[in-house]
Design a protein around this motif. Structure first.
Motif: not given
Length: 168
Positions: A73-75, A17-19, A106-107, A64-68
């Motif tokens: 999240v990374r961006r 949730a934080e990310l 870090i991201a 389950a996590l999609e690449e998009d």
């Protein structure tokens, strides 16, 4: 299901949730939250006690996590961290063969951890107790062999960002 397993699931939810909402945070608030969560996740994951009958190889954690979503999240984390996103990594196996410093993000590390926790949560959501135990065994093994080092490595630059904010 043990109290520690429940605590780990709750921490994974909190981290995800934080990310997912980090774009709404200031840099110091975000780094402070990560420094609050990551050590607790480490301690709880290290203390997971899978059922001895559980088989971490019997079922994989569902990817389950999609690449998009990973990239979003990374961006978002990269935008919050700004110029402080890149740090010199010292625990890369190739470092001993390199004359050049090896940079890391870090991201990207936070997104890698997000992927582990997101997939774990999706695997155990509404799962039978045996499936949960197998997933706990699998995430514990992945922690031991992979993501514990990522978690520890990313805390150093997060701490530096957070502590340097007080000196400005």
């Amino acid at each position: 299901m043990t109290n520690n397993t429940l605590a780990f699931i709750a921490l994974c939810n909190e981290y995800c949730a934080e990310l997912e909402h980090c774009r709404e945070s200031e840099q110091q608030t975000f780094t402070g939250r990560m420094l609050d969560l990551l050590p607790r996740i480490y301690i709880t994951a290290r203390s997971l006690q899978p059922d001895p009958a559980a088989d971490p190889d019997s079922m994989a954690i569902i990817p389950a996590l999609e690449e998009d979503t990973y990239e979003q999240v990374r961006r978002a984390a990269e935008l919050v961290l700004g110029e402080h996103d890149t740090y010199l990594e010292t625990f890369v196996s190739d470092m001993k063969y390199s004359d050049e410093p090896i940079g890391a993000s870090i991201a990207e590390s936070l997104a890698d951890l997000f992927q582990v926790m997101f997939n774990f949560i999706e695997t155990v959501r509404d799962a039978a107790p045996e499936t949960v135990e197998d997933a706990v065994a699998a995430v514990k093994e992945d922690f031991r062999t992979y993501w514990s080092q990522t978690l520890c490595n990313v805390m150093r630059p997060l701490n530096s960002i957070y502590q340097n904010a007080f000196n400005q």
